[in-house]
Design a protein around this motif. Structure first.
Motif, PDB file in Angstrom:
ATOM      1  N   GLN A   1       0.840  -1.186   0.000  1.00 49.76           N
ATOM      2  CA  GLN A   1       0.000   0.000   0.000  1.00 49.76           C
ATOM      3  C   GLN A   1       0.880   1.242   0.000  1.00 49.76           C
ATOM      4  N   THR A   2       0.387   2.291  -0.611  1.00 48.15           N
ATOM      5  CA  THR A   2       1.149   3.536  -0.642  1.00 48.15           C
ATOM      6  C   THR A   2       0.209   4.718  -0.457  1.00 48.15           C
ATOM      7  N   PHE A   3       0.753   5.791   0.088  1.00 48.68           N
ATOM      8  CA  PHE A   3       0.038   7.065   0.211  1.00 48.68           C
ATOM      9  C   PHE A   3       0.967   8.148  -0.322  1.00 48.68           C
ATOM     10  N   GLY A   4       0.401   9.193  -0.860  1.00 51.26           N
ATOM     11  CA  GLY A   4       1.255  10.283  -1.310  1.00 51.26           C
ATOM     12  C   GLY A   4       0.523  11.245  -2.219  1.00 51.26           C
ATOM     13  N   VAL A   5       1.317  12.180  -2.736  1.00 52.59           N
ATOM     14  CA  VAL A   5       0.758  13.241  -3.574  1.00 52.59           C
ATOM     15  C   VAL A   5       0.459  12.715  -4.970  1.00 52.59           C
ATOM     16  N   VAL A   6      -0.771  12.877  -5.394  1.00 50.00           N
ATOM     17  CA  VAL A   6      -1.164  12.673  -6.791  1.00 50.00           C
ATOM     18  C   VAL A   6      -2.055  13.845  -7.163  1.00 50.00           C
ATOM     19  N   ASP A   7      -1.591  14.654  -8.085  1.00 46.49           N
ATOM     20  CA  ASP A   7      -2.386  15.794  -8.539  1.00 46.49           C
ATOM     21  C   ASP A   7      -3.518  15.305  -9.434  1.00 46.49           C
ATOM     22  N   ASP A   8      -4.734  15.617  -9.046  1.00 46.99           N
ATOM     23  CA  ASP A   8      -5.895  15.239  -9.848  1.00 46.99           C
ATOM     24  C   ASP A   8      -5.903  16.083 -11.121  1.00 46.99           C
ATOM     25  N   PRO A   9      -5.813  15.459 -12.294  1.00 52.03           N
ATOM     26  CA  PRO A   9      -5.815  16.237 -13.547  1.00 52.03           C
ATOM     27  C   PRO A   9      -7.105  17.016 -13.756  1.00 52.03           C
ATOM     28  N   CYS A  10      -8.172  16.631 -13.030  1.00 47.93           N
ATOM     29  CA  CYS A  10      -9.462  17.292 -13.237  1.00 47.93           C
ATOM     30  C   CYS A  10      -9.673  18.499 -12.340  1.00 47.93           C
ATOM     31  N   ILE A  11      -8.664  18.860 -11.555  1.00 48.11           N
ATOM     32  CA  ILE A  11      -8.776  20.074 -10.747  1.00 48.11           C
ATOM     33  C   ILE A  11      -8.886  21.286 -11.684  1.00 48.11           C
ATOM     34  N   LEU A  12      -9.939  22.068 -11.479  1.00 45.06           N
ATOM     35  CA  LEU A  12     -10.176  23.282 -12.281  1.00 45.06           C
ATOM     36  C   LEU A  12     -10.086  22.990 -13.778  1.00 45.06           C
ATOM     37  N   TRP A  13     -10.679  21.861 -14.186  1.00 40.20           N
ATOM     38  CA  TRP A  13     -10.579  21.502 -15.592  1.00 40.20           C
ATOM     39  C   TRP A  13     -11.316  22.487 -16.499  1.00 40.20           C
ATOM     40  N   GLY A  14     -12.198  23.267 -15.927  1.00 37.73           N
ATOM     41  CA  GLY A  14     -12.936  24.240 -16.735  1.00 37.73           C
ATOM     42  C   GLY A  14     -12.049  25.288 -17.369  1.00 37.73           C
ATOM     43  N   SER A  15     -10.861  25.514 -16.791  1.00 35.91           N
ATOM     44  CA  SER A  15      -9.935  26.506 -17.354  1.00 35.91           C
ATOM     45  C   SER A  15      -8.888  25.874 -18.261  1.00 35.91           C
TER      46      SER A  15
ATOM     47  N   ALA B   1      -8.951  19.772 -24.863  1.00 37.48           N
ATOM     48  CA  ALA B   1     -10.329  19.348 -25.111  1.00 37.48           C
ATOM     49  C   ALA B   1     -10.574  17.921 -24.624  1.00 37.48           C
ATOM     50  N   THR B   2      -9.589  17.059 -24.793  1.00 34.80           N
ATOM     51  CA  THR B   2      -9.749  15.668 -24.353  1.00 34.80           C
ATOM     52  C   THR B   2      -9.906  15.604 -22.843  1.00 34.80           C
TER      53      THR B   2
ATOM     54  N   ASN C   1     -13.235  14.227 -20.729  1.00 40.76           N
ATOM     55  CA  ASN C   1     -13.122  13.067 -19.839  1.00 40.76           C
ATOM     56  C   ASN C   1     -13.453  13.432 -18.393  1.00 40.76           C
ATOM     57  N   CYS C   2     -13.022  14.591 -17.943  1.00 40.35           N
ATOM     58  CA  CYS C   2     -13.330  15.008 -16.576  1.00 40.35           C
ATOM     59  C   CYS C   2     -14.826  15.261 -16.400  1.00 40.35           C
ATOM     60  N   GLN C   3     -15.425  15.841 -17.416  1.00 39.40           N
ATOM     61  CA  GLN C   3     -16.865  16.081 -17.352  1.00 39.40           C
ATOM     62  C   GLN C   3     -17.619  14.753 -17.305  1.00 39.40           C
ATOM     63  N   ALA C   4     -17.150  13.784 -18.102  1.00 42.50           N
ATOM     64  CA  ALA C   4     -17.792  12.470 -18.112  1.00 42.50           C
ATOM     65  C   ALA C   4     -17.628  11.752 -16.788  1.00 42.50           C
ATOM     66  N   ALA C   5     -16.563  12.077 -16.044  1.00 43.28           N
ATOM     67  CA  ALA C   5     -16.335  11.457 -14.737  1.00 43.28           C
ATOM     68  C   ALA C   5     -17.169  12.101 -13.642  1.00 43.28           C
ATOM     69  N   GLY C   6     -17.919  13.137 -13.975  1.00 46.24           N
ATOM     70  CA  GLY C   6     -18.788  13.783 -13.003  1.00 46.24           C
ATOM     71  C   GLY C   6     -18.103  14.806 -12.129  1.00 46.24           C
ATOM     72  N   VAL C   7     -16.901  15.247 -12.545  1.00 44.86           N
ATOM     73  CA  VAL C   7     -16.160  16.225 -11.758  1.00 44.86           C
ATOM     74  C   VAL C   7     -16.599  17.632 -12.178  1.00 44.86           C
TER      75      VAL C   7
ATOM     76  N   GLN D   1      -2.797  11.228 -15.166  1.00 40.09           N
ATOM     77  CA  GLN D   1      -2.754  12.140 -16.321  1.00 40.09           C
ATOM     78  C   GLN D   1      -3.248  11.446 -17.589  1.00 40.09           C
ATOM     79  N   LEU D   2      -2.772  10.221 -17.826  1.00 38.92           N
ATOM     80  CA  LEU D   2      -3.087   9.548 -19.079  1.00 38.92           C
ATOM     81  C   LEU D   2      -4.544   9.109 -19.137  1.00 38.92           C
ATOM     82  N   CYS D   3      -5.158   8.874 -17.983  1.00 43.63           N
ATOM     83  CA  CYS D   3      -6.577   8.512 -17.973  1.00 43.63           C
ATOM     84  C   CYS D   3      -7.424   9.636 -18.554  1.00 43.63           C
ATOM     85  N   TYR D   4      -7.046  10.870 -18.272  1.00 45.64           N
ATOM     86  CA  TYR D   4      -7.892  12.001 -18.667  1.00 45.64           C
ATOM     87  C   TYR D   4      -7.377  12.774 -19.872  1.00 45.64           C
ATOM     88  N   THR D   5      -6.144  12.526 -20.272  1.00 48.88           N
ATOM     89  CA  THR D   5      -5.620  13.228 -21.454  1.00 48.88           C
ATOM     90  C   THR D   5      -5.545  12.315 -22.677  1.00 48.88           C
TER      91      THR D   5
END
Length: 967
Positions: free
Chosen positions: A638-652, A656-657, A661-667, A745-749
């Motif tokens: 198991q691991t814990f740590g920093v992972v920047d969510d690519p969908c943070i403030l995706w509106g800005s 386009a991809t 994808n972030c919108q489809a994920a409900g974020v 990153q690759l999941c959403y880009t």
């Protein structure tokens, strides 16, 4: 339980090799006539050559390089050379958060391809690994006092040495001819802070006797603690997410406070804390915890090393030899107390140690809020510093024993000439006994929070669970600190014991088969049998996830076997002809049969061409492999740590991809979670039993100029040599994780069905820090796979020149000798395809990256100037780290990375021969006190660091002094 089923096979191989050696020794032995020519075995070949000219580039690092910078640890010296990169997560300054088994390791990372792809040898023979996770050797356990030189061969060498020599070979050559007694002591420390102390002492003895020689070296070395609290670099929590400005204010501190944080649904504030006897809304700026002040920048490391060797002439043409090495490395890596979160610190991954609504010790205000919410329980967080800090205490011990016979004879039953042979056996074992202090029992916490009156109407309480009471359960009260009884019940120590054992039997015969017009055709034929047995055994509490920290499974004892046949040939084609003073072809082939990875072949072929005296061209193509090891085929952690969510403030975002994808994920488009959410992304990273060997094709070609061999060259340039070599490396089926940040990153880009590979490893859900949200990035899993490919290329430049001042000025005969050695590496291409069919990721020109993927600097250099006059010698070492991006833009985005300026570091040293037996020395490193640059959060390549210590000095201006006595 120990595995023994393979010992018989190894013993049979050893007996066969012994029989081969005996047969060879029985062949006629004849003295050589004519002038004696020194013959040497070049690293990267088993064929004797008349000089150190090699078809593959070899850089030689002498003990003088260590002495010029006051370094006593081999890896500390090697990482200053441009062919090396930091061992991310595997060095004294970069392993605090790399896991218990990696804490305090010191490995080398050649070509930045990872320490697992850099083969370390001692006198051309293997050494046991320092960890079960790969076959990299822990250089903490190798003494520096008896080193003659270190050969660094860049380019694949699996055809000669077997698996793992993908990026090259580091061959530590020890001094086996030392006569007399020598002892020394040195001391170093940072000047401004008086830390990073480095006392070291050694003694060695060597003597020849009638038919042989023996030597013993004993060395002690200590490298002291450097606390983050004593350095501006990490004295306080830091957060930087470009294009925003860096922050060091209280607002970026941990949201898991000392005073606790309590989440109550429907309350006016999302969470509360208990300060000064009052319940108040939690605010990071007022109640956040400064983690960095409790962290370690450099782990204190104590080393004891012993090396002994002996050789004995059995008969004419046959010598017996033995080498014995012992090294212990003891580290103590303190770090901050555990950030407990009841919603993630689940008992065995299932049961939340929450606080029940009927808990009797709630402060009055909090009890009212809980009652009003109607919930049965509340989630709570707390930094468990009152229960004691955490720390990893490691004792890593390595034993290596080599025994064998070697010799030479003139011809083999009338065939050929100049034969030499060796039959040897290497046994090595590394054990790790590690203890992690400051763990808290989750199950004990769970039961200690579920209380009932000791009797009806009583105001004293006991644990509800009778079984838990019988096991010593006591009521737990996080609101008034923790009593000694609570500490005794809650706090645990967890541990791990691991072992990696190496057995390697080798036999080969090498000599000249027959004469060609241009010289003898030389060949080598040999067999090798290798067994690596390893296991890792964690405490049961850690296996079951009963304590705070990561849940980790054991790696069962497994034996990896490899049996091999190899050959090598050198064919002289032309000699002393117009435009062909020498033309030599060279090749090698190795066939391997492994129980993990199956059968595979490695080879090399190339040539050397000297058209005119002093100009030598060389070309070598290699096929190399790296076989999987225990830590890669088994185990889940198991691991814990920093992972920047690519969908943070995706509106800005303009991607386009990503937006789709972030919108489809409900974020939501304006989603911007608190820092604690980004810092606490959990997940599991595991091995893969279906892994296959990695395959690497390396091509090196270049030219060597020796000015002293040009008739027209002035005498002052007689010792000038220049080598320029290009390297091109292609790796397929890399054994690696994709990287949790990269997966996110690759999941959403990425678009299309290929993104499912990434998105299936991602979990979104709820987090009490984001009330009402069900789209919070909570976990990212990863697994080792043969999935990626990599291409890199560049140029190595090496210049060596020395002259007497009298050669330049007739009046300067007494000015002594001046020399310069300059080594540079220039990368021009580094691209990785993380999965087949995906777009390549460009790593060129980046210094940092994620914890699993770091960039390559475009330019690095190291130049040493030395001036010796009589008994005085002074040296100046100038090290250059080129300008770079903080991380690969393809991973983090152009807007999220920053420019890192180039850095020069300067070290000065002075040595004086006080008498014929006594030498004194001293020096200053980082002469101009160059400060390290800051990197954006999660871009330094190592968890919980905001710079890259092996590139950028983190200790500041330091000094060292020492003395050596020899009789």
């Amino acid at each position: 339980m120990r595995t023994t089923s393979n010992r018989g096979r190894l013993l049979a191989s050893s007996m066969l090799m012994g029989a081969v050696a005996a047969a060879l020794a029985a062949a006629p032995a004849m003295a050589q006539e004519g002038a004696e020519v020194e013959e040497l075995v070049v690293t990267g070949s088993r064929i004797v050559r008349p000089n150190l000219e090699s078809p593959t580039p070899v850089t030689v690092a002498t003990t003088e390089r260590l002495e010029n910078q006051g370094l006593e640890n081999i890896s500390d010296a090697l990482v200053t050379l441009p062919q090396f990169a930091p061992s991310f997560g595997g060095s004294r300054t970069q392993s605090t958060f790399s896991g218990t088994t990696s804490s305090g390791l010191n490995t080398v990372n050649l070509r930045n391809l990872g320490s697992q792809r850099s083969l370390v040898l001692i006198n051309g023979r293997r050494a046991p690994s320092g960890t079960i996770f790969d076959n990299s050797v822990d250089l903490n356990t190798i003494p520096s006092a008896n080193i003659s030189r270190i050969d660094i061969m860049t380019g694949g060498a699996s055809a000669v040495y077997g698996a793992d020599a993908v990026s090259g070979v580091v061959n530590v050559i020890t001094d086996k001819e030392f006569e007399g007694f020598e002892a020394g002591f040195s001391y170093g420390a940072s000047l401004a802070h008086h830390d990073n102390i480095n006392p070291t002492a050694f003694a060695r003895f060597g003597a020849s006797f009638d038919r042989g020689h023996a030597g013993v070296t004993v060395q002690y070395d200590y490298q002291g603690l450097v606390s983050c609290a004593d350095r501006y670099l990490c004295e306080t929590d830091f957060f930087w997410s470009p294009p925003a400005a860096p922050r060091r204010d209280p607002g970026v501190r941990s949201g898991v406070p000392l005073t606790g944080r309590y989440f109550v649904e429907g309350a006016p504030s999302s969470s509360y804390t208990f300060v000064g006897g009052s319940v108040v809304p939690f605010a990071v700026t007022s109640h956040g915890y400064n983690r960095n002040a409790q962290r370690t920048l450099a782990i204190p490391t104590e080393r004891i090393m012993v090396a002994a060797d002996a050789d004995f002439e059995l008969t004419e043409g046959m010598n017996a030899f033995v080498e014995v090495n012992y090294g212990s490395s003891e580290t103590d890596a303190p770090f901050e107390a555990h950030p407990f979160s009841s919603d993630t610190d689940l008992v065995s991954g299932v049961l939340e140690p929450s606080i029940p609504a009927n808990y009797p010790f709630f402060p009055t205000e909090l009890a009212a809020l809980v009652l009003a919410s109607g919930d049965d329980e509340i989630t709570w967080w707390q930094r468990f510093q009152d229960l004691g800090g955490r720390g990893a205490q490691n004792l890593r011990q390595t034993v290596r024993v080599v025994a064998g016979v070697e010799g030479d004879f003139d011809n083999l039953f009338g065939i050929g000439s100049d034969w030499r042979y060796e039959a040897s056996y290497v046994f090595g074992r590394t054990t790790l006994d590690a203890v992690t202090e400051g763990l808290v029992a989750r199950d004990a916490l769970y039961h200690g929070l579920r209380l009932e009156p000791t009797a009806p109407g009583a105001t004293t309480y006991q644990c509800v669970d009778a079984v838990a009471r019988a096991q010593g359960c006591v009521p737990i009260n996080p609101f008034d600190g923790y009593s000694d009884a609570e500490r005794a019940y809650l706090v645990r120590s967890g541990g791990v014991r691991s072992e990696a054992q190496l057995e390697n039997a080798l036999a080969f015969l090498s000599g000249s088969l027959f004469e060609l017009p241009a010289g003898p055709l030389q060949a080598t034929l040999g067999v090798e049998s290798r067994r690596i047995t390893a296991f890792e055994d964690y405490s049961t509490d850690i296996n079951l996830g009963l304590t705070t920290g990561n849940q980790i499974s054991d790696s069962e004892e497994t034996t990896f076997t490899t049996d091999e046949i190899f050959t090598e040939v050198v064919v002289p084609v032309l000699r002393d002809m117009p435009f062909a003073k020498e033309l030599t072809l060279e090749g090698a082939y190795r066939w391997s049969d492994a129980n993990v990875g199956g059968k595979y072949e490695t080879y090399k072929y190339g040539f050397q061409w000297e058209p005119v005296s002093g100009v030598r061209a060389r070309v070598m193509q290699n096929r190399a492999v790296r076989a999987p090891v225990l830590g890669e085929v088994t185990g889940v952690a198991q691991t814990f740590g920093v992972v920047d969510d690519p969908c943070i403030l995706w509106g800005s975002s303009t991607n386009a991809t990503l937006r789709a994808n972030c919108q489809a994920a409900g974020v939501p488009a304006d989603y911007d979670p608190p820092l604690t959410v980004i810092q606490g992304v959990t997940g599991f990273v595991g091995g893969n039993p279906d892994l296959m060997p990695e395959i690497a094709d390396t091509l090196t070609y270049g030219v060597v100029l020796q000015a002293g061999r040009f008739d027209f060259m002035p005498e002052i340039f007689s010792d000038l040599t220049v080598s320029v070599d290009r390297f091109e490396i292609e790796l397929e089926g890399l054994i690696s994780t994709i990287g949790r940040q990269d997966i996110a990153q690759l999941c959403y880009t990425t678009s299309g069905p290929q993104r499912d590979v990434f998105c299936d490893a991602i979990t979104r859900g709820t987090d009490p820090a984001v009330p009402g949200a069900n789209y919070v990035l909570t976990a990212v899993d990863d697994q080792l796979q043969n999935i990626s490919s990599l291409e890199l290329s560049g140029v190595d430049l090496e210049v060596n020149w020395g002259f007497d001042w009298g050669q330049m000025f007739s009046a300067a005969d007494n000015w002594g000798r001046f020399s310069v050695s300059s080594i540079w590496t220039f990368y021009d291409k580094v691209k990785e395809v993380p999965i087949p069919g995906s777009d390549p990721i460009d790593f060129l020109g980046a210094a940092g990256g994620s914890t699993s993927d770091q960039g390559w600097l475009e330019t690095q250099g190291n130049t040493t100037f030395t001036w010796q006059v009589g008994k005085w010698k002074t040296s100046w070492v100038a090290r250059y780290i080129g300008e770079a991006k903080s991380a690969p833009a393809d991973l983090f985005g152009e807007d999220a990375i920053v420019d890192i300026d180039d850095h020069w570091y300067h070290d000065l040293s002075l040595r004086v021969a006080v008498t014929d037996q006594v030498e004194a020395y001293g020096g200053i490193t980082n002469l101009f006190d160059q400060e390290p640059p800051f990197f954006p959060t999660s871009q330094s390549g190592t968890q919980a660091l905001d710079t890259i210590p092996a590139y950028y000095d983190v200790f500041g201006r330091s000094a060292f002094v020492g003395i050596k006595v020899r009789f």
